[in-house]
Motif scaffolding. Structure first.
Motif, PDB file in Angstrom:
ATOM      1  N   UNK A   5       0.875  -1.321  -0.009  1.00  0.00           N
ATOM      2  CA  UNK A   5      -0.075  -0.124   0.178  1.00  0.00           C
ATOM      3  C   UNK A   5       0.838   1.152  -0.175  1.00  0.00           C
ATOM      4  N   UNK A   6       0.462   1.992  -0.783  1.00  0.00           N
ATOM      5  CA  UNK A   6       1.119   3.320  -0.810  1.00  0.00           C
ATOM      6  C   UNK A   6       0.257   4.666  -0.199  1.00  0.00           C
ATOM      7  N   UNK A   7       0.576   5.151   0.419  1.00  0.00           N
ATOM      8  CA  UNK A   7      -0.045   6.485   0.827  1.00  0.00           C
ATOM      9  C   UNK A   7       0.486   7.760   1.111  1.00  0.00           C
ATOM     10  N   UNK A   8      -0.003   8.746   1.182  1.00  0.00           N
ATOM     11  CA  UNK A   8       0.832  10.047   1.225  1.00  0.00           C
ATOM     12  C   UNK A   8       0.141  11.377   0.989  1.00  0.00           C
ATOM     13  N   UNK A   9       0.575  12.387   1.338  1.00  0.00           N
ATOM     14  CA  UNK A   9       0.057  13.649   1.075  1.00  0.00           C
ATOM     15  C   UNK A   9       0.209  13.982  -0.589  1.00  0.00           C
ATOM     16  N   UNK A  10      -0.565  15.049  -1.291  1.00  0.00           N
ATOM     17  CA  UNK A  10      -0.357  15.063  -2.536  1.00  0.00           C
ATOM     18  C   UNK A  10       0.874  15.875  -2.799  1.00  0.00           C
ATOM     19  N   UNK A  11       1.646  15.360  -3.734  1.00  0.00           N
ATOM     20  CA  UNK A  11       2.843  15.624  -4.039  1.00  0.00           C
ATOM     21  C   UNK A  11       3.987  14.792  -3.596  1.00  0.00           C
ATOM     22  N   UNK A  12       3.646  13.791  -2.695  1.00  0.00           N
ATOM     23  CA  UNK A  12       4.747  13.065  -2.190  1.00  0.00           C
ATOM     24  C   UNK A  12       5.233  12.044  -2.832  1.00  0.00           C
TER      25      UNK A  12
END
Length: 66
Positions: A5-12
């Motif tokens: 799973x890959x998650x993160x803030x916009x632009x990360x």
């Protein structure tokens, strides 16, 4: 089968990671695509479908002020 799973803030860099994974032959599933497809099946907007999905799986995903 392994799931990453890959998650993160916009632009990360999530898109860079997913493009790299695809180039290595991995299957990539983007949740936004899943929500849009399901919304289309239900003849609803993606935002409303996402909200309904979150509500149906539990309010723990919603902020109290939402």
């Amino acid at each position: 089968m392994k799931v990453i799973g890959v998650t993160g803030m916009p632009g990360s860099g999530k898109s860079i990671v997913s493009r790299t994974a695809e180039s290595l032959g991995m299957k990539v599933v983007r949740m936004g695509d899943v929500i849009r497809d399901e919304a289309h099946k239900q003849n609803k907007t993606p935002g409303k479908s996402q909200f309904n999905y979150v509500r149906s799986t539990g309010n723990m995903w919603l902020q109290n002020d939402a």
